[in-house]
Design a protein around this motif. Structure first.
Motif, PDB file in Angstrom:
ATOM      1  N   TYR A   1     -34.796  69.809 -14.974  1.00  0.00           N
ATOM      2  CA  TYR A   1     -33.847  70.776 -14.412  1.00  0.00           C
ATOM      3  C   TYR A   1     -34.216  72.201 -14.820  1.00  0.00           C
ATOM      4  CZ  TYR A   1     -29.373  72.966 -13.268  1.00  0.00           C
ATOM      5  OH  TYR A   1     -28.404  73.781 -12.752  1.00  0.00           O
ATOM      6  N   ASN A   2     -34.541  72.396 -16.084  1.00  0.00           N
ATOM      7  CA  ASN A   2     -34.896  73.737 -16.554  1.00  0.00           C
ATOM      8  C   ASN A   2     -36.184  74.230 -15.888  1.00  0.00           C
ATOM      9  OD1 ASN A   2     -32.675  73.743 -18.196  1.00  0.00           O
ATOM     10  ND2 ASN A   2     -33.788  73.264 -20.062  1.00  0.00           N
ATOM     11  N   TYR A   3     -37.145  73.340 -15.712  1.00  0.00           N
ATOM     12  CA  TYR A   3     -38.381  73.729 -15.025  1.00  0.00           C
ATOM     13  C   TYR A   3     -38.083  74.158 -13.590  1.00  0.00           C
ATOM     14  CZ  TYR A   3     -42.749  73.246 -12.446  1.00  0.00           C
ATOM     15  OH  TYR A   3     -43.807  73.471 -11.610  1.00  0.00           O
ATOM     16  N   LEU A   4     -37.235  73.395 -12.898  1.00  0.00           N
ATOM     17  CA  LEU A   4     -36.912  73.722 -11.511  1.00  0.00           C
ATOM     18  C   LEU A   4     -36.146  75.041 -11.417  1.00  0.00           C
ATOM     19  CD1 LEU A   4     -35.899  70.160 -10.269  1.00  0.00           C
ATOM     20  CD2 LEU A   4     -37.949  71.434  -9.644  1.00  0.00           C
ATOM     21  N   VAL A   5     -35.250  75.287 -12.360  1.00  0.00           N
ATOM     22  CA  VAL A   5     -34.500  76.550 -12.338  1.00  0.00           C
ATOM     23  C   VAL A   5     -35.442  77.733 -12.522  1.00  0.00           C
ATOM     24  CG1 VAL A   5     -32.810  77.927 -13.613  1.00  0.00           C
ATOM     25  CG2 VAL A   5     -32.304  75.554 -13.072  1.00  0.00           C
ATOM     26  N   SER A   6     -36.372  77.612 -13.461  1.00  0.00           N
ATOM     27  CA  SER A   6     -37.332  78.700 -13.671  1.00  0.00           C
ATOM     28  C   SER A   6     -38.222  78.895 -12.438  1.00  0.00           C
ATOM     29  CB  SER A   6     -38.196  78.408 -14.893  1.00  0.00           C
ATOM     30  OG  SER A   6     -38.986  77.254 -14.697  1.00  0.00           O
ATOM     31  N   LYS A   7     -38.581  77.814 -11.771  1.00  0.00           N
ATOM     32  CA  LYS A   7     -39.396  77.911 -10.561  1.00  0.00           C
ATOM     33  C   LYS A   7     -38.625  78.602  -9.439  1.00  0.00           C
ATOM     34  CE  LYS A   7     -43.188  76.828  -8.319  1.00  0.00           C
ATOM     35  NZ  LYS A   7     -44.509  77.383  -8.696  1.00  0.00           N
ATOM     36  N   ILE A   8     -37.356  78.266  -9.283  1.00  0.00           N
ATOM     37  CA  ILE A   8     -36.529  78.887  -8.247  1.00  0.00           C
ATOM     38  C   ILE A   8     -36.352  80.378  -8.529  1.00  0.00           C
ATOM     39  CG2 ILE A   8     -34.201  78.962  -7.281  1.00  0.00           C
ATOM     40  CD1 ILE A   8     -34.101  75.916  -7.639  1.00  0.00           C
ATOM     41  N   ASP A   9     -36.112  80.727  -9.790  1.00  0.00           N
ATOM     42  CA  ASP A   9     -35.969  82.147 -10.140  1.00  0.00           C
ATOM     43  C   ASP A   9     -37.245  82.925  -9.822  1.00  0.00           C
ATOM     44  OD1 ASP A   9     -33.417  81.677 -11.020  1.00  0.00           O
ATOM     45  OD2 ASP A   9     -33.976  81.473 -13.133  1.00  0.00           O
ATOM     46  N   SER A  10     -38.390  82.315 -10.096  1.00  0.00           N
ATOM     47  CA  SER A  10     -39.658  82.975  -9.789  1.00  0.00           C
ATOM     48  C   SER A  10     -39.828  83.197  -8.290  1.00  0.00           C
ATOM     49  CB  SER A  10     -40.817  82.131 -10.334  1.00  0.00           C
ATOM     50  OG  SER A  10     -42.056  82.691  -9.983  1.00  0.00           O
ATOM     51  N   LEU A  11     -39.461  82.187  -7.493  1.00  0.00           N
ATOM     52  CA  LEU A  11     -39.570  82.329  -6.039  1.00  0.00           C
ATOM     53  C   LEU A  11     -38.595  83.373  -5.500  1.00  0.00           C
ATOM     54  CD1 LEU A  11     -39.941  78.572  -4.986  1.00  0.00           C
ATOM     55  CD2 LEU A  11     -41.681  80.360  -4.827  1.00  0.00           C
ATOM     56  N   VAL A  12     -37.390  83.416  -6.050  1.00  0.00           N
ATOM     57  CA  VAL A  12     -36.402  84.402  -5.579  1.00  0.00           C
ATOM     58  C   VAL A  12     -36.873  85.816  -5.897  1.00  0.00           C
ATOM     59  CG1 VAL A  12     -34.052  85.258  -5.947  1.00  0.00           C
ATOM     60  CG2 VAL A  12     -34.461  82.806  -5.682  1.00  0.00           C
ATOM     61  N   ASN A  13     -37.406  86.010  -7.094  1.00  0.00           N
ATOM     62  CA  ASN A  13     -37.926  87.345  -7.437  1.00  0.00           C
ATOM     63  C   ASN A  13     -39.081  87.740  -6.523  1.00  0.00           C
ATOM     64  OD1 ASN A  13     -36.118  87.678  -9.575  1.00  0.00           O
ATOM     65  ND2 ASN A  13     -37.496  86.675 -11.023  1.00  0.00           N
ATOM     66  N   SER A  14     -39.926  86.766  -6.226  1.00  0.00           N
ATOM     67  CA  SER A  14     -41.041  87.036  -5.312  1.00  0.00           C
ATOM     68  C   SER A  14     -40.529  87.398  -3.929  1.00  0.00           C
ATOM     69  CB  SER A  14     -41.955  85.809  -5.252  1.00  0.00           C
ATOM     70  OG  SER A  14     -43.004  86.004  -4.347  1.00  0.00           O
TER      71      SER A  14
END
Length: 282
Positions: free
Chosen positions: A251-264
Motif C-alpha cells: 500500500y505504501n509503495y502504491l501511494v508513493s507511486k501515485i503521488d509521483s504520477l500526480v506531481n508529474s
C-alpha cells in the motif's frame, strides 16, 4: 721358530676376537632390524585400526546428520502446521484477505508502471508537432502515447479553439478524473489491511473463550489445557498481523507511486499551458 709360532698364535687370537666382535655386531643388527620390523607392523596395525574407527565414526556422524535433516521440518510444513493449529475458520478468512489484497496490489503495480510517461520527451514531441503540423498533429502525438499525462494533454488540446483559459479548466477537471483512476482499488487494499488483524483478534477472543469453557468443563486448571488453548488463540492474531504488514508495504509503495504520477501530471500540465500560450502568440 719360537717367534714364528708366537706370531701365528697372536694373529689367531686377534682374528678370533675380530670374528667374535663381528658376530656380536651382526646379532645386534639383526635384533634391531627385527625390533624395527615389529614396530612398523605394530604402527601399521594401529593406523589401520584408527582409520577403521574414523571411518565408522564418519559413517555414524553422516547417518545422524541425514536423520536430523530428515526429521527437521521444512518452512512450508511449519507454516502449514501452524495454519491448521490456528483453526481453519478464521485462518482461512485471513488467508483470503492476503490473496485478494495481493491480487489488487499486483494489478495496481502493473497499471501504475504502464501509466508512467516520460513527460519531458512528450512535451518536446508536442511542441514540435505544434510548430510543424498544428493542434491536430499534437493531438495525434498524445493519442499515440499511453498514460494519464497524454490523456490530459488530449483534453486540453481539444479546447484550444476556445482559448487558453478553457484549456486550463479542462486540464484541471480531467486531471481529477485521471487521479481517481490512479487511486482505483486502493480502498480495497486499505480494507484488507484493517480487516486481517481484526479477524485475527476475533479469533483470539473466541479461542480464549473456548479455552475457558474447557477449563470449566474439566473443573481444574490444567497447564497443558490452558497453554494449548492460548496458543491456538494467538496464532490467529499472528496470522492477521503478518497479512496486515505485507499488504501495508504494498500500500505504501502504491501511494508513493501515485503521488509521483500526480506531481508529474501537474508539472506537465503547467508546461503544456506555457507551450500553448507561446503557440497562440505566434
Amino acid at each position: 721358530m719360537k717367534r714364528l709360532v708366537i706370531l701365528l698364535m697372536l694373529t689367531g687370537v686377534f682374528t678370533m676376537t675380530h670374528l667374535q666382535t663381528m658376530a656380536q655386531e651382526d646379532a645386534a643388527t639383526e635384533e634391531v632390524a627385527t625390533d624395527s620390523a615389529e614396530m612398523v607392523a605394530d604402527d601399521s596395525l594401529a593406523t589401520e585400526e584408527y582409520a577403521e574407527e574414523e571411518y565408522v565414526e564418519e559413517e555414524v556422524a553422516a547417518a545422524d546428520y541425514e536423520e536430523a535433516v530428515a526429521e527437521e521440518p521444512s518452512f512450508h510444513q511449519i507454516v502449514k502446521d501452524q495454519f491448521i493449529q490456528g483453526g481453519w475458520q478464521f485462518m482461512g478468512i485471513v488467508l483470503l484477505c492476503l490473496i485478494l489484497g495481493l491480487a489488487v496490489s499486483i494489478e495496481r503495480i502493473i497499471t501504475l508502471n504502464l501509466a508512467t510517461t516520460n513527460t519531458k520527451k512528450l512535451l518536446e514531441q508536442v511542441e514540435g508537432a505544434l510548430n510543424s503540423g498544428g493542434v491536430e498533429a499534437a493531438k495525434d502525438v498524445c493519442r499515440n502515447t499511453q498514460g494519464p499525462v497524454a490523456s490530459i494533454f488530449v483534453q486540453g488540446l481539444m479546447r484550444m479553439s476556445e482559448g487558453v483559459e478553457m484549456v486550463e479548466k479542462s486540464i484541471i477537471s480531467y486531471g481529477s478524473v485521471e487521479m481517481g483512476k490512479l487511486e482505483k482499488g486502493m480502498v480495497w487494499i486499505s480494507l484488507f489491511i484493517s480487516l486481517a488483524p481484526m479477524l485475527g483478534f476475533m479469533g483470539t477472543v473466541i479461542g480464549m473463550i473456548d479455552a475457558f469453557d474447557a477449563i470449566a468443563e474439566a473443573g481444574d486448571v490444567s497447564p497443558a489445557l490452558v497453554a494449548g488453548g492460548i496458543k491456538v488463540a494467538l496464532l490467529t492474531t499472528v496470522g492477521g498481523l503478518i497479512v496486515a504488514v505485507i499488504l501495508q508495504l504494498f500500500y505504501n509503495y502504491l501511494v508513493s507511486k501515485i503521488d509521483s504520477l500526480v506531481n508529474s501530471m501537474e508539472d506537465a500540465s503547467i508546461s503544456l499551458v506555457d507551450i500553448l500560450v507561446k503557440h497562440s502568440a505566434k
